[in-house]
Design a protein around this motif. Structure first.
Motif, PDB file in Angstrom:
ATOM      1  N   GLU A  53       0.829  -1.211   0.000  1.00  0.00           N
ATOM      2  CA  GLU A  53       0.000   0.000   0.000  1.00  0.00           C
ATOM      3  C   GLU A  53       0.858   1.254   0.000  1.00  0.00           C
ATOM      4  O   GLU A  53       0.649   2.156  -0.798  1.00  0.00           O
ATOM      5  N   SER A  54       1.842   1.308   0.912  1.00  0.00           N
ATOM      6  CA  SER A  54       2.610   2.539   1.102  1.00  0.00           C
ATOM      7  C   SER A  54       3.636   2.792   0.007  1.00  0.00           C
ATOM      8  O   SER A  54       4.033   3.941  -0.215  1.00  0.00           O
ATOM      9  N   THR A  55       4.061   1.750  -0.689  1.00  0.00           N
ATOM     10  CA  THR A  55       5.037   1.930  -1.767  1.00  0.00           C
ATOM     11  C   THR A  55       4.386   1.775  -3.131  1.00  0.00           C
ATOM     12  O   THR A  55       4.333   2.718  -3.913  1.00  0.00           O
ATOM     13  N   LEU A  56       3.871   0.595  -3.431  1.00  0.00           N
ATOM     14  CA  LEU A  56       3.330   0.341  -4.765  1.00  0.00           C
ATOM     15  C   LEU A  56       2.071   1.162  -5.039  1.00  0.00           C
ATOM     16  O   LEU A  56       2.044   1.999  -5.936  1.00  0.00           O
ATOM     17  N   HIS A  57       1.008   0.940  -4.278  1.00  0.00           N
ATOM     18  CA  HIS A  57      -0.266   1.596  -4.571  1.00  0.00           C
ATOM     19  C   HIS A  57      -0.183   3.109  -4.397  1.00  0.00           C
ATOM     20  O   HIS A  57      -0.753   3.868  -5.188  1.00  0.00           O
ATOM     21  N   TRP A  58       0.526   3.561  -3.364  1.00  0.00           N
ATOM     22  CA  TRP A  58       0.631   5.007  -3.130  1.00  0.00           C
ATOM     23  C   TRP A  58       1.367   5.685  -4.278  1.00  0.00           C
ATOM     24  O   TRP A  58       0.927   6.736  -4.769  1.00  0.00           O
ATOM     25  N   GLN A  59       2.471   5.110  -4.722  1.00  0.00           N
ATOM     26  CA  GLN A  59       3.219   5.717  -5.823  1.00  0.00           C
ATOM     27  C   GLN A  59       2.404   5.717  -7.120  1.00  0.00           C
ATOM     28  O   GLN A  59       2.413   6.701  -7.878  1.00  0.00           O
ATOM     29  N   LEU A  60       1.689   4.626  -7.383  1.00  0.00           N
ATOM     30  CA  LEU A  60       0.883   4.564  -8.600  1.00  0.00           C
ATOM     31  C   LEU A  60      -0.201   5.635  -8.596  1.00  0.00           C
ATOM     32  O   LEU A  60      -0.498   6.251  -9.627  1.00  0.00           O
ATOM     33  N   ASP A  61      -0.800   5.876  -7.436  1.00  0.00           N
ATOM     34  CA  ASP A  61      -1.870   6.882  -7.341  1.00  0.00           C
ATOM     35  C   ASP A  61      -1.339   8.307  -7.345  1.00  0.00           C
ATOM     36  O   ASP A  61      -1.820   9.161  -8.093  1.00  0.00           O
ATOM     37  N   ILE A  62      -0.357   8.571  -6.486  1.00  0.00           N
ATOM     38  CA  ILE A  62       0.090   9.950  -6.271  1.00  0.00           C
ATOM     39  C   ILE A  62       1.091  10.405  -7.318  1.00  0.00           C
ATOM     40  O   ILE A  62       0.997  11.522  -7.837  1.00  0.00           O
ATOM     41  N   THR A  63       2.059   9.565  -7.655  1.00  0.00           N
ATOM     42  CA  THR A  63       3.114   9.972  -8.585  1.00  0.00           C
ATOM     43  C   THR A  63       2.736   9.718 -10.035  1.00  0.00           C
ATOM     44  O   THR A  63       2.999  10.546 -10.912  1.00  0.00           O
ATOM     45  N   PHE A  64       2.111   8.563 -10.305  1.00  0.00           N
ATOM     46  CA  PHE A  64       1.754   8.221 -11.685  1.00  0.00           C
ATOM     47  C   PHE A  64       0.298   8.547 -12.020  1.00  0.00           C
ATOM     48  O   PHE A  64      -0.142   8.298 -13.140  1.00  0.00           O
ATOM     49  N   LEU A  65      -0.434   9.087 -11.051  1.00  0.00           N
ATOM     50  CA  LEU A  65      -1.828   9.524 -11.253  1.00  0.00           C
ATOM     51  C   LEU A  65      -2.705   8.409 -11.829  1.00  0.00           C
ATOM     52  O   LEU A  65      -3.589   8.652 -12.652  1.00  0.00           O
ATOM     53  N   GLU A  66      -2.487   7.183 -11.363  1.00  0.00           N
ATOM     54  CA  GLU A  66      -3.209   6.045 -11.933  1.00  0.00           C
ATOM     55  C   GLU A  66      -4.716   6.155 -11.763  1.00  0.00           C
ATOM     56  O   GLU A  66      -5.485   5.780 -12.660  1.00  0.00           O
ATOM     57  N   ASP A  67      -5.167   6.679 -10.631  1.00  0.00           N
ATOM     58  CA  ASP A  67      -6.608   6.769 -10.389  1.00  0.00           C
ATOM     59  C   ASP A  67      -7.304   7.802 -11.266  1.00  0.00           C
ATOM     60  O   ASP A  67      -8.535   7.864 -11.282  1.00  0.00           O
ATOM     61  N   ARG A  68      -6.529   8.616 -11.978  1.00  0.00           N
ATOM     62  CA  ARG A  68      -7.130   9.608 -12.874  1.00  0.00           C
ATOM     63  C   ARG A  68      -7.157   9.153 -14.330  1.00  0.00           C
ATOM     64  O   ARG A  68      -7.702   9.854 -15.190  1.00  0.00           O
ATOM     65  N   GLN A  69      -6.543   8.022 -14.619  1.00  0.00           N
ATOM     66  CA  GLN A  69      -6.452   7.562 -16.006  1.00  0.00           C
ATOM     67  C   GLN A  69      -7.744   6.865 -16.408  1.00  0.00           C
ATOM     68  O   GLN A  69      -8.074   5.813 -15.875  1.00  0.00           O
ATOM     69  N   ARG A  70      -8.440   7.447 -17.369  1.00  0.00           N
ATOM     70  CA  ARG A  70      -9.770   6.963 -17.726  1.00  0.00           C
ATOM     71  C   ARG A  70      -9.750   5.882 -18.812  1.00  0.00           C
ATOM     72  O   ARG A  70     -10.787   5.347 -19.174  1.00  0.00           O
ATOM     73  N   VAL A  71      -8.575   5.587 -19.358  1.00  0.00           N
ATOM     74  CA  VAL A  71      -8.501   4.570 -20.402  1.00  0.00           C
ATOM     75  C   VAL A  71      -8.971   3.225 -19.853  1.00  0.00           C
ATOM     76  O   VAL A  71      -8.552   2.793 -18.783  1.00  0.00           O
ATOM     77  N   HIS A  72      -9.891   2.601 -20.564  1.00  0.00           N
ATOM     78  CA  HIS A  72     -10.441   1.335 -20.063  1.00  0.00           C
ATOM     79  C   HIS A  72     -10.827   0.361 -21.170  1.00  0.00           C
ATOM     80  O   HIS A  72     -11.189  -0.774 -20.894  1.00  0.00           O
ATOM     81  N   MET A  73     -10.732   0.770 -22.436  1.00  0.00           N
ATOM     82  CA  MET A  73     -11.204  -0.090 -23.521  1.00  0.00           C
ATOM     83  C   MET A  73     -10.250  -1.257 -23.752  1.00  0.00           C
ATOM     84  O   MET A  73      -9.025  -1.106 -23.724  1.00  0.00           O
ATOM     85  N   ASN A  74     -10.838  -2.440 -23.969  1.00  0.00           N
ATOM     86  CA  ASN A  74     -10.086  -3.655 -24.268  1.00  0.00           C
ATOM     87  C   ASN A  74      -8.992  -3.895 -23.227  1.00  0.00           C
ATOM     88  O   ASN A  74      -9.292  -3.904 -22.052  1.00  0.00           O
ATOM     89  N   ASN A  75      -7.734  -4.036 -23.675  1.00  0.00           N
ATOM     90  CA  ASN A  75      -6.639  -4.374 -22.758  1.00  0.00           C
ATOM     91  C   ASN A  75      -5.835  -3.161 -22.301  1.00  0.00           C
ATOM     92  O   ASN A  75      -4.824  -3.327 -21.613  1.00  0.00           O
ATOM     93  N   ALA A  76      -6.266  -1.968 -22.687  1.00  0.00           N
ATOM     94  CA  ALA A  76      -5.428  -0.782 -22.472  1.00  0.00           C
ATOM     95  C   ALA A  76      -5.143  -0.515 -20.997  1.00  0.00           C
ATOM     96  O   ALA A  76      -3.999  -0.221 -20.620  1.00  0.00           O
ATOM     97  N   ALA A  77      -6.153  -0.585 -20.146  1.00  0.00           N
ATOM     98  CA  ALA A  77      -5.953  -0.263 -18.729  1.00  0.00           C
ATOM     99  C   ALA A  77      -4.972  -1.238 -18.081  1.00  0.00           C
ATOM    100  O   ALA A  77      -4.083  -0.831 -17.323  1.00  0.00           O
TER     101      ALA A  77
END
Length: 366
Positions: free
Chosen positions: A295-319
Protein backbone atom coordinates in the motif's frame (compact mmCIF):
# COMPACT_ATOMS: atom_id res chain seq x y z
CA UNK A 1 19.40 -3.21 -26.71
CA UNK A 2 18.50 -5.47 -23.79
CA UNK A 3 15.14 -3.72 -23.56
CA UNK A 4 14.44 -4.17 -27.27
CA UNK A 5 15.38 -7.84 -26.96
CA UNK A 6 12.91 -8.39 -24.12
CA UNK A 7 10.08 -6.55 -25.90
CA UNK A 8 10.75 -8.40 -29.16
CA UNK A 9 9.30 -11.50 -27.49
CA UNK A 10 5.87 -9.84 -27.19
CA UNK A 11 3.70 -11.10 -30.10
CA UNK A 12 2.62 -8.44 -32.61
CA UNK A 13 -1.11 -8.65 -33.34
CA UNK A 14 -0.95 -6.23 -36.30
CA UNK A 15 -1.21 -7.07 -40.02
CA UNK A 16 2.25 -6.86 -41.62
CA UNK A 17 1.24 -4.70 -44.58
CA UNK A 18 -0.20 -2.04 -42.29
CA UNK A 19 2.74 -1.73 -39.89
CA UNK A 20 4.42 1.67 -39.99
CA UNK A 21 6.25 1.29 -36.67
CA UNK A 22 8.06 -1.57 -34.98
CA UNK A 23 6.27 -2.92 -31.92
CA UNK A 24 9.51 -2.91 -29.91
CA UNK A 25 9.99 0.80 -30.79
CA UNK A 26 6.47 1.61 -29.59
CA UNK A 27 6.99 -0.21 -26.29
CA UNK A 28 10.44 1.29 -25.64
CA UNK A 29 9.18 4.84 -26.34
CA UNK A 30 6.24 4.18 -24.02
CA UNK A 31 8.46 2.97 -21.19
CA UNK A 32 10.91 5.87 -21.59
CA UNK A 33 7.99 8.29 -21.71
CA UNK A 34 6.32 7.00 -18.55
CA UNK A 35 9.62 6.95 -16.67
CA UNK A 36 10.06 10.57 -17.76
CA UNK A 37 6.67 11.78 -16.53
CA UNK A 38 4.21 10.86 -19.30
CA UNK A 39 0.90 9.64 -17.89
CA UNK A 40 -1.24 8.98 -20.97
CA UNK A 41 -0.95 8.28 -24.71
CA UNK A 42 -0.93 11.98 -25.68
CA UNK A 43 1.95 12.56 -23.25
CA UNK A 44 3.86 9.55 -24.58
CA UNK A 45 3.52 10.67 -28.21
CA UNK A 46 4.63 14.21 -27.35
CA UNK A 47 7.58 12.86 -25.37
CA UNK A 48 8.61 10.84 -28.44
CA UNK A 49 8.44 13.89 -30.71
CA UNK A 50 10.48 16.03 -28.31
CA UNK A 51 13.10 13.27 -27.80
CA UNK A 52 13.21 11.90 -31.36
CA UNK A 53 16.89 12.71 -31.90
CA UNK A 54 17.82 10.94 -28.66
CA UNK A 55 15.55 7.94 -29.30
CA UNK A 56 16.83 7.51 -32.87
CA UNK A 57 20.28 6.65 -31.46
CA UNK A 58 19.04 3.24 -30.30
CA UNK A 59 15.66 2.73 -32.03
CA UNK A 60 14.98 2.16 -35.74
CA UNK A 61 11.99 4.55 -36.01
CA UNK A 62 11.40 3.74 -39.74
CA UNK A 63 8.52 6.23 -39.94
CA UNK A 64 9.35 8.59 -37.10
CA UNK A 65 7.34 8.78 -33.89
CA UNK A 66 3.92 7.08 -33.78
CA UNK A 67 0.80 9.16 -33.15
CA UNK A 68 -1.07 8.99 -29.85
CA UNK A 69 -3.79 7.00 -31.66
CA UNK A 70 -1.20 4.37 -32.57
CA UNK A 71 -0.01 4.08 -28.98
CA UNK A 72 -3.64 3.81 -27.87
CA UNK A 73 -4.48 1.12 -30.41
CA UNK A 74 -1.40 -0.97 -29.64
CA UNK A 75 -2.06 -0.99 -25.89
CA UNK A 76 -5.74 -1.79 -26.44
CA UNK A 77 -5.01 -4.98 -28.35
CA UNK A 78 -1.59 -6.01 -27.01
CA UNK A 79 -1.70 -9.43 -25.30
CA UNK A 80 -1.73 -8.68 -21.57
CA UNK A 81 -0.10 -11.91 -20.42
CA UNK A 82 2.81 -11.62 -22.85
CA UNK A 83 3.45 -7.99 -21.93
CA UNK A 84 3.20 -8.70 -18.20
CA UNK A 85 5.60 -11.62 -18.63
CA UNK A 86 8.34 -9.12 -19.55
CA UNK A 87 8.00 -7.57 -16.08
CA UNK A 88 7.79 -10.98 -14.40
CA UNK A 89 11.01 -12.10 -16.12
CA UNK A 90 12.88 -9.03 -14.83
CA UNK A 91 11.61 -9.65 -11.32
CA UNK A 92 12.29 -13.40 -11.39
CA UNK A 93 15.89 -12.75 -12.42
CA UNK A 94 16.36 -10.45 -9.41
CA UNK A 95 14.67 -12.83 -6.97
CA UNK A 96 16.55 -15.89 -8.23
CA UNK A 97 19.60 -14.64 -6.30
CA UNK A 98 17.72 -14.63 -2.97
CA UNK A 99 17.20 -17.49 -0.52
CA UNK A 100 14.09 -15.90 1.00
CA UNK A 101 11.68 -13.06 0.21
CA UNK A 102 8.19 -11.95 1.15
CA UNK A 103 5.43 -11.63 -1.45
CA UNK A 104 2.57 -9.25 -0.59
CA UNK A 105 -0.72 -9.81 -2.44
CA UNK A 106 -3.43 -7.15 -2.50
CA UNK A 107 -5.98 -5.61 -4.85
CA UNK A 108 -6.33 -2.04 -6.11
CA UNK A 109 -9.22 -0.47 -8.00
CA UNK A 110 -8.45 1.88 -10.91
CA UNK A 111 -11.12 4.37 -9.93
CA UNK A 112 -11.35 6.36 -13.16
CA UNK A 113 -12.27 3.19 -15.09
CA UNK A 114 -15.62 2.96 -13.26
CA UNK A 115 -18.79 3.62 -15.21
CA UNK A 116 -20.56 6.86 -14.43
CA UNK A 117 -22.84 6.42 -11.42
CA UNK A 118 -21.42 2.94 -10.64
CA UNK A 119 -18.58 3.48 -8.16
CA UNK A 120 -17.94 -0.24 -7.69
CA UNK A 121 -17.59 -1.00 -11.41
CA UNK A 122 -13.95 0.09 -11.72
CA UNK A 123 -11.32 -2.37 -12.88
CA UNK A 124 -9.54 -4.12 -9.99
CA UNK A 125 -6.00 -5.46 -10.34
CA UNK A 126 -4.63 -8.03 -7.89
CA UNK A 127 -0.87 -7.51 -7.58
CA UNK A 128 1.97 -9.57 -6.14
CA UNK A 129 4.69 -7.23 -4.80
CA UNK A 130 8.02 -8.06 -3.17
CA UNK A 131 8.41 -5.03 -0.94
CA UNK A 132 12.02 -5.27 0.25
CA UNK A 133 13.31 -5.66 -3.32
CA UNK A 134 10.67 -3.34 -4.88
CA UNK A 135 9.74 -5.76 -7.65
CA UNK A 136 6.44 -6.92 -9.08
CA UNK A 137 5.80 -10.64 -9.59
CA UNK A 138 2.61 -10.26 -11.57
CA UNK A 139 -0.95 -8.99 -11.65
CA UNK A 140 -4.40 -10.27 -12.51
CA UNK A 141 -7.48 -8.36 -13.62
CA UNK A 142 -10.79 -8.91 -11.88
CA UNK A 143 -14.07 -7.13 -12.70
CA UNK A 144 -14.70 -5.91 -9.14
CA UNK A 145 -13.00 -5.54 -5.75
CA UNK A 146 -15.41 -8.10 -4.35
CA UNK A 147 -14.00 -10.71 -6.76
CA UNK A 148 -10.57 -10.74 -5.10
CA UNK A 149 -11.32 -13.97 -3.24
CA UNK A 150 -11.76 -15.91 -6.48
CA UNK A 151 -8.96 -14.10 -8.35
CA UNK A 152 -6.21 -14.58 -5.74
CA UNK A 153 -5.97 -18.40 -6.18
CA UNK A 154 -5.66 -17.90 -9.95
CA UNK A 155 -2.85 -15.38 -9.45
CA UNK A 156 -1.03 -17.66 -6.98
CA UNK A 157 -1.27 -20.53 -9.48
CA UNK A 158 0.73 -18.46 -11.98
CA UNK A 159 3.43 -17.31 -9.54
CA UNK A 160 6.87 -18.80 -8.95
CA UNK A 161 7.02 -18.38 -5.16
CA UNK A 162 9.16 -21.29 -3.99
CA UNK A 163 10.76 -20.56 -0.58
CA UNK A 164 8.85 -17.26 -0.26
CA UNK A 165 6.53 -16.05 2.51
CA UNK A 166 3.18 -15.04 0.98
CA UNK A 167 1.21 -12.46 2.99
CA UNK A 168 -2.42 -11.63 2.21
CA UNK A 169 -5.23 -9.77 3.99
CA UNK A 170 -8.22 -11.53 5.54
CA UNK A 171 -10.16 -11.93 2.28
CA UNK A 172 -7.82 -14.82 1.40
CA UNK A 173 -7.74 -16.41 4.84
CA UNK A 174 -9.00 -19.88 3.94
CA UNK A 175 -7.83 -23.48 4.18
CA UNK A 176 -7.82 -23.87 0.41
CA UNK A 177 -5.55 -20.87 -0.22
CA UNK A 178 -3.25 -21.90 2.62
CA UNK A 179 -2.94 -25.38 1.07
CA UNK A 180 -2.33 -23.91 -2.39
CA UNK A 181 0.54 -21.76 -1.10
CA UNK A 182 2.14 -24.76 0.64
CA UNK A 183 1.82 -26.86 -2.52
CA UNK A 184 3.69 -24.12 -4.43
CA UNK A 185 6.64 -24.59 -2.07
CA UNK A 186 6.02 -21.37 -0.11
CA UNK A 187 4.78 -20.38 3.36
CA UNK A 188 1.76 -18.25 4.23
CA UNK A 189 1.00 -15.34 6.55
CA UNK A 190 -2.76 -14.72 6.46
CA UNK A 191 -4.67 -12.05 8.35
CA UNK A 192 -7.52 -13.47 10.47
CA UNK A 193 -10.66 -11.38 10.89
CA UNK A 194 -14.38 -11.81 11.53
CA UNK A 195 -15.04 -13.31 8.10
CA UNK A 196 -13.79 -16.51 9.82
CA UNK A 197 -15.96 -15.81 12.85
CA UNK A 198 -15.64 -19.04 14.86
CA UNK A 199 -11.87 -19.32 14.38
CA UNK A 200 -11.41 -15.59 15.00
CA UNK A 201 -13.27 -15.73 18.32
CA UNK A 202 -11.35 -18.80 19.50
CA UNK A 203 -7.93 -17.37 18.55
CA UNK A 204 -8.79 -13.94 19.96
CA UNK A 205 -9.83 -15.35 23.34
CA UNK A 206 -6.86 -17.73 23.53
CA UNK A 207 -4.22 -15.13 22.64
CA UNK A 208 -5.57 -12.33 24.82
CA UNK A 209 -6.03 -14.52 27.90
CA UNK A 210 -2.57 -16.14 27.73
CA UNK A 211 -0.36 -13.48 26.15
CA UNK A 212 1.86 -13.29 29.26
CA UNK A 213 3.18 -16.76 28.40
CA UNK A 214 4.02 -16.13 24.73
CA UNK A 215 7.18 -14.96 22.98
CA UNK A 216 6.90 -11.18 22.63
CA UNK A 217 8.63 -8.35 20.74
CA UNK A 218 7.94 -4.61 20.88
CA UNK A 219 8.64 -2.25 18.01
CA UNK A 220 8.32 1.56 18.23
CA UNK A 221 8.13 3.93 15.26
CA UNK A 222 8.45 7.72 15.37
CA UNK A 223 7.52 9.93 12.43
CA UNK A 224 5.09 12.49 11.01
CA UNK A 225 4.18 13.69 14.49
CA UNK A 226 3.07 10.27 15.73
CA UNK A 227 4.32 7.46 17.93
CA UNK A 228 3.36 3.92 16.98
CA UNK A 229 3.96 0.86 19.17
CA UNK A 230 3.49 -2.73 18.04
CA UNK A 231 3.65 -5.63 20.48
CA UNK A 232 3.86 -8.96 18.70
CA UNK A 233 2.95 -12.22 20.50
CA UNK A 234 3.56 -15.70 19.07
CA UNK A 235 1.81 -18.93 20.02
CA UNK A 236 3.22 -22.14 18.56
CA UNK A 237 1.51 -24.61 20.92
CA UNK A 238 -1.70 -25.08 18.93
CA UNK A 239 -3.15 -28.30 20.40
CA UNK A 240 -5.98 -26.49 22.20
CA UNK A 241 -7.11 -24.49 19.15
CA UNK A 242 -9.55 -27.02 17.71
CA UNK A 243 -10.70 -24.77 14.86
CA UNK A 244 -7.22 -24.90 13.33
CA UNK A 245 -7.78 -28.53 12.27
CA UNK A 246 -7.36 -28.81 8.51
CA UNK A 247 -5.09 -25.78 8.13
CA UNK A 248 -2.18 -27.08 6.08
CA UNK A 249 1.18 -27.04 7.93
CA UNK A 250 0.08 -24.32 10.35
CA UNK A 251 2.77 -23.62 12.95
CA UNK A 252 2.14 -20.15 14.40
CA UNK A 253 -0.70 -17.91 15.56
CA UNK A 254 0.28 -14.24 15.83
CA UNK A 255 -1.30 -11.37 17.74
CA UNK A 256 -0.32 -7.74 17.12
CA UNK A 257 -1.36 -5.12 19.69
CA UNK A 258 -0.84 -1.77 17.98
CA UNK A 259 -1.27 1.70 19.46
CA UNK A 260 -0.83 4.99 17.62
CA UNK A 261 -0.50 8.32 19.41
CA UNK A 262 -0.89 11.60 17.50
CA UNK A 263 -1.79 15.03 18.85
CA UNK A 264 -2.52 13.51 22.25
CA UNK A 265 -5.05 11.03 20.82
CA UNK A 266 -4.32 7.31 21.22
CA UNK A 267 -5.86 4.67 18.97
CA UNK A 268 -5.55 0.97 19.81
CA UNK A 269 -6.02 -2.02 17.53
CA UNK A 270 -5.50 -5.77 17.90
CA UNK A 271 -4.88 -7.96 14.85
CA UNK A 272 -4.41 -11.71 14.37
CA UNK A 273 -2.55 -13.80 11.79
CA UNK A 274 -2.01 -17.47 10.89
CA UNK A 275 1.27 -18.74 9.48
CA UNK A 276 2.94 -21.94 8.34
CA UNK A 277 6.34 -20.65 9.49
CA UNK A 278 7.79 -21.24 12.94
CA UNK A 279 9.67 -18.03 13.67
CA UNK A 280 10.25 -15.50 16.45
CA UNK A 281 8.00 -12.61 17.44
CA UNK A 282 10.63 -10.26 15.98
CA UNK A 283 10.39 -12.01 12.60
CA UNK A 284 6.59 -11.77 12.45
CA UNK A 285 6.48 -8.18 13.73
CA UNK A 286 8.63 -7.22 10.74
CA UNK A 287 6.72 -9.44 8.29
CA UNK A 288 3.36 -7.89 9.24
CA UNK A 289 4.79 -4.38 8.76
CA UNK A 290 6.32 -5.42 5.44
CA UNK A 291 2.96 -6.57 4.09
CA UNK A 292 1.56 -3.05 4.10
CA UNK A 293 4.41 -1.76 1.96
CA UNK A 294 2.31 -2.87 -1.00
CA UNK A 295 0.00 0.00 0.00
CA UNK A 296 2.61 2.54 1.10
CA UNK A 297 5.04 1.93 -1.77
CA UNK A 298 3.33 0.34 -4.77
CA UNK A 299 -0.27 1.60 -4.57
CA UNK A 300 0.63 5.01 -3.13
CA UNK A 301 3.22 5.72 -5.82
CA UNK A 302 0.88 4.56 -8.60
CA UNK A 303 -1.87 6.88 -7.34
CA UNK A 304 0.09 9.95 -6.27
CA UNK A 305 3.11 9.97 -8.58
CA UNK A 306 1.75 8.22 -11.69
CA UNK A 307 -1.83 9.52 -11.25
CA UNK A 308 -3.21 6.04 -11.93
CA UNK A 309 -6.61 6.77 -10.39
CA UNK A 310 -7.13 9.61 -12.87
CA UNK A 311 -6.45 7.56 -16.01
CA UNK A 312 -9.77 6.96 -17.73
CA UNK A 313 -8.50 4.57 -20.40
CA UNK A 314 -10.44 1.34 -20.06
CA UNK A 315 -11.20 -0.09 -23.52
CA UNK A 316 -10.09 -3.66 -24.27
CA UNK A 317 -6.64 -4.37 -22.76
CA UNK A 318 -5.43 -0.78 -22.47
CA UNK A 319 -5.95 -0.26 -18.73
CA UNK A 320 -4.24 -3.53 -17.78
CA UNK A 321 -1.30 -2.99 -20.14
CA UNK A 322 -0.79 0.58 -18.96
CA UNK A 323 -0.82 -0.67 -15.36
CA UNK A 324 1.97 -3.08 -16.29
CA UNK A 325 3.89 -0.23 -17.93
CA UNK A 326 3.58 1.90 -14.79
CA UNK A 327 4.85 -0.97 -12.63
CA UNK A 328 7.82 -1.44 -14.99
CA UNK A 329 8.64 2.25 -14.69
CA UNK A 330 8.24 2.37 -10.90
CA UNK A 331 10.37 -0.75 -10.43
CA UNK A 332 13.22 0.66 -12.54
CA UNK A 333 13.05 4.05 -10.81
CA UNK A 334 13.13 2.54 -7.32
CA UNK A 335 16.11 0.40 -8.33
CA UNK A 336 18.01 3.34 -9.79
CA UNK A 337 17.94 5.61 -6.71
CA UNK A 338 18.60 8.51 -9.10
CA UNK A 339 16.63 11.06 -7.07
CA UNK A 340 15.35 11.75 -3.58
CA UNK A 341 11.87 10.67 -4.66
CA UNK A 342 10.15 8.89 -7.54
CA UNK A 343 8.72 12.22 -8.71
CA UNK A 344 12.17 13.83 -8.71
CA UNK A 345 13.66 10.91 -10.64
CA UNK A 346 10.92 11.16 -13.28
CA UNK A 347 11.64 14.86 -13.72
CA UNK A 348 15.39 14.29 -13.93
CA UNK A 349 14.90 11.53 -16.50
CA UNK A 350 12.82 13.91 -18.63
CA UNK A 351 15.40 16.71 -18.39
CA UNK A 352 18.60 14.66 -18.61
CA UNK A 353 19.02 11.74 -21.02
CA UNK A 354 21.92 10.34 -18.99
CA UNK A 355 19.63 9.94 -15.97
CA UNK A 356 17.12 8.04 -18.13
CA UNK A 357 19.88 5.76 -19.43
CA UNK A 358 21.03 5.04 -15.87
CA UNK A 359 17.45 4.15 -14.90
CA UNK A 360 17.16 1.78 -17.87
CA UNK A 361 20.45 0.10 -16.93
CA UNK A 362 18.59 -1.52 -14.01
CA UNK A 363 16.91 -3.92 -16.44
CA UNK A 364 18.54 -7.30 -15.64
CA UNK A 365 20.21 -9.29 -18.41
CA UNK A 366 17.91 -12.19 -19.15
Amino acid sequence: MELQKIFSEVPDFRINRRKLHLLSDILVISLCGVISGANDFEDIAEYGRQKQDFLSKFLDLPNGIPSHDTFNRVFRYLDTQSFNSCLVKWSSEILSRLDFYQVNIDGKVLRATAKEGEKKSGLCLISAWVSEQNVSLGQLKTPAKSSEKTAIPELIANLDIKNALVSIDAIACSKSIASQIIEKGADYLLALKNNNKGLYEQVSHWMKSRKAYFDKEEHIDFGSGRIERRNCYICQELLFLDDLDGWKDIKSVIMIEASQEKNGIIRNETRFYLSSKSESASFFNKAVRNHWKIESTLHWQLDITFLEDRQRVHMNNAAENMATLRKMSLQLILKSKAGKSVKTTRNKAAWNNEVLINVLKNIPHI
